[in-house]
Design an enzyme around this catalytic site. Structure first.
Site, PDB file in Angstrom:
ATOM      1  N   GLY A 162      15.674  57.891 -29.612  1.00 51.95           N
ATOM      2  CA  GLY A 162      15.639  59.234 -29.059  1.00 51.95           C
ATOM      3  C   GLY A 162      17.030  59.816 -29.022  1.00 51.95           C
ATOM      4  O   GLY A 162      17.541  60.350 -30.016  1.00 51.95           O
ATOM      5  N   SER A 163      17.686  59.649 -27.885  1.00 53.53           N
ATOM      6  CA  SER A 163      18.981  60.277 -27.643  1.00 53.53           C
ATOM      7  C   SER A 163      20.060  59.796 -28.603  1.00 53.53           C
ATOM      8  O   SER A 163      20.996  60.537 -28.920  1.00 53.53           O
ATOM      9  CB  SER A 163      19.417  59.960 -26.214  1.00 53.53           C
ATOM     10  OG  SER A 163      18.303  59.985 -25.348  1.00 53.53           O
TER      11      SER A 163
ATOM     12  N   GLY B  66      17.525  57.131 -22.605  1.00 53.20           N
ATOM     13  CA  GLY B  66      18.575  58.110 -22.323  1.00 53.20           C
ATOM     14  C   GLY B  66      19.887  57.509 -21.860  1.00 53.20           C
ATOM     15  O   GLY B  66      20.808  58.234 -21.507  1.00 53.20           O
TER      16      GLY B  66
ATOM     17  N   ASP C 210      13.093  60.893 -31.982  1.00 58.01           N
ATOM     18  CA  ASP C 210      12.856  62.055 -31.120  1.00 58.01           C
ATOM     19  C   ASP C 210      13.545  63.281 -31.712  1.00 58.01           C
ATOM     20  O   ASP C 210      14.730  63.209 -32.072  1.00 58.01           O
ATOM     21  CB  ASP C 210      13.457  61.822 -29.724  1.00 58.01           C
ATOM     22  CG  ASP C 210      12.667  60.846 -28.884  1.00 58.01           C
ATOM     23  OD1 ASP C 210      11.686  60.277 -29.389  1.00 58.01           O
ATOM     24  OD2 ASP C 210      13.042  60.655 -27.716  1.00 58.01           O
TER      25      ASP C 210
ATOM     26  N   ARG D 116      12.366  40.388 -24.611  1.00 55.69           N
ATOM     27  CA  ARG D 116      12.483  38.936 -24.377  1.00 55.69           C
ATOM     28  C   ARG D 116      11.421  38.459 -23.385  1.00 55.69           C
ATOM     29  O   ARG D 116      10.857  37.378 -23.538  1.00 55.69           O
ATOM     30  CB  ARG D 116      13.888  38.578 -23.866  1.00 55.69           C
ATOM     31  CG  ARG D 116      14.916  38.522 -24.984  1.00 55.69           C
ATOM     32  CD  ARG D 116      16.099  37.659 -24.559  1.00 55.69           C
ATOM     33  NE  ARG D 116      17.107  37.547 -25.582  1.00 55.69           N
ATOM     34  CZ  ARG D 116      17.097  36.657 -26.574  1.00 55.69           C
ATOM     35  NH1 ARG D 116      16.099  35.800 -26.683  1.00 55.69           N
ATOM     36  NH2 ARG D 116      18.079  36.610 -27.447  1.00 55.69           N
TER      37      ARG D 116
ATOM     38  N   LYS E   5       4.642  63.623 -26.257  1.00 57.10           N
ATOM     39  CA  LYS E   5       4.528  62.878 -24.995  1.00 57.10           C
ATOM     40  C   LYS E   5       3.662  63.591 -23.965  1.00 57.10           C
ATOM     41  O   LYS E   5       3.706  64.821 -23.862  1.00 57.10           O
ATOM     42  CB  LYS E   5       5.914  62.744 -24.357  1.00 57.10           C
ATOM     43  CG  LYS E   5       6.853  61.799 -25.058  1.00 57.10           C
ATOM     44  CD  LYS E   5       8.106  61.646 -24.197  1.00 57.10           C
ATOM     45  CE  LYS E   5       9.304  61.180 -24.978  1.00 57.10           C
ATOM     46  NZ  LYS E   5       9.134  59.903 -25.642  1.00 57.10           N
TER      47      LYS E   5
HETATM   48  O1  LIG Z   1       9.338  56.985 -26.654  1.00 62.88           O
HETATM   49  C1  LIG Z   1      10.153  57.163 -25.831  1.00 62.88           C
HETATM   50  C2  LIG Z   1       9.798  56.990 -24.432  1.00 62.88           C
HETATM   51  O2  LIG Z   1       8.562  57.531 -24.195  1.00 62.88           O
HETATM   52  C3  LIG Z   1      11.489  57.586 -26.242  1.00 62.88           C
HETATM   53  O3  LIG Z   1      11.402  58.113 -27.514  1.00 62.88           O
HETATM   54  C4  LIG Z   1      12.457  56.486 -26.226  1.00 62.88           C
HETATM   55  O4  LIG Z   1      12.342  55.683 -25.114  1.00 62.88           O
HETATM   56  C5  LIG Z   1      13.785  57.109 -26.429  1.00 62.88           C
HETATM   57  O5  LIG Z   1      14.776  56.594 -25.609  1.00 62.88           O
HETATM   58  P1  LIG Z   1      16.289  56.856 -25.997  1.00 62.88           P
HETATM   59  O6  LIG Z   1      16.543  58.305 -25.796  1.00 62.88           O
HETATM   60  O7  LIG Z   1      17.064  55.989 -25.059  1.00 62.88           O
HETATM   61  O8  LIG Z   1      16.415  56.420 -27.429  1.00 62.88           O
END
Ligand SMILES: O=C(CO)[C@H](O)[C@H](O)COP(=O)(O)O
Length: 272
Positions: A213-214, A131, A2, A143, A59
């Site tokens: 992502g985060s 997040g 992300d 799982r 998204k």
């Molecule tokens: O594709 C996604 C959801 O649509 C996000 O990129 C993913 O879930 C990221 O989550 P996090 O910030 O916990 O890594």
């Protein structure tokens, strides 16, 4: 990975990411700031498309087929119909067969994965709990999918009819999944992955790749962590290399425990 701007997109590409997800706020910020989270500004997505040579994903809200029409028209490579954004429709997902651009969707179990594939999803990812920097929900979802596939793979055709009913999944997709002993589409991990070890864990649990992502841009040294996570996904079965790439990464993102009062609520419960 992300990314929220061109500079982050370049860091992701240099680290070896095979695609970026363009969005205005990473899930940890969406969770913290609250409010309605929508498709990003097309101008910002175009800037990211121009900054990198790797595919760019963006998204849309669950069920928001007009956001998807807009993203397809500006030429994004993939669309994520994501529970991380605020759902636009609490009953219907997008009919993804109406689009040329491939979609990825989240799932918590095999039934949910096969329902999304029947709607036209070309890729599945765990929902995890985006997040939080906490991998526990992604592990639970992966799982669950793998255990249900193993169960289906030894069933007779009569049993598969009954199991399809239980899973609320189309019989022909369940039968094909049982034959392949895996999902019939690419299967990613997502939601809460924050370390190279988390990424390798999800790969060893049977995923084909990982979304982060985060965990990268909320950490102490994003460029180093991004490279380490790419290496961990590539060499997920090599503990010596995993040890090397896990050294001196600086602070990981601050994580949240998953409890009933989880800040921002349980995003994974959106869509079913
Ligand atoms: O594709 C996604 C959801 O649509 C996000 O990129 C993913 O879930 C990221 O989550 P996090 O910030 O916990 O890594």
């Amino acid at each position: 990975m992300d990314v929220i701007n061109a500079e982050q997109a370049r860091i992701a590409e240099e680290a070896g990411a095979c695609a970026v997800m363009a969005l205005e706020r990473v899930p940890a910020d969406i969770r913290r700031e609250g409010g309605v989270a929508r498709m990003s500004d097309p101008q910002m997505i175009k800037e990211i498309v121009d900054a990198v040579t790797i595919p760019v994903m963006a998204k849309v809200r669950i069920g928001h087929f007009v956001e998807a029409q807009i993203l397809q028209s500006i030429g994004v490579d993939y669309i994520d119909e994501s529970e991380v954004l605020t759902p636009a429709d609490d009953e219907h997902h997008i009919n993804k067969h109406n689009f040329k651009v491939p979609f990825v969707c989240g799932a918590r179990d095999l039934g949910e994965a096969l329902r999304r594939i029947s709607e036209g999803a070309a890729m599945i990812r765990t929902k995890g709990e985006a997040g939080t920097g906490n991998v526990v929900e992604a592990v639970r979802h992966q799982r669950a999918v793998m255990a249900q596939i193993r169960k289906a793979s030894v069933m007779s055709e009569e049993e598969l009819y009954a199991y399809a009913k239980d899973l609320q999944a189309p019989f022909h997709l369940l039968k094909e999944t049982a034959r392949l002993k895996r999902l019939p589409v690419v299967d990613f991990a997502a939601g809460g992955i924050a370390t190279p070890a988390d990424a390798a864990l999800m790969m060893q649990l049977g995923c084909d790749g990982v979304f982060v992502g985060s965990g990268i841009f909320h950490s102490g040294d994003p460029a180093k962590r991004a490279r380490a996570i790419v290496q961990a996904v590539t060499h997920y079965n090599n503990p010596k290399l995993l040890a090397e790439v896990s050294e001196n990464l600086g602070p990981a993102m601050v994580g949240l425990t998953i409890d009933k009062d989880l800040k921002g609520g349980h995003l994974a419960a959106r869509g079913h």
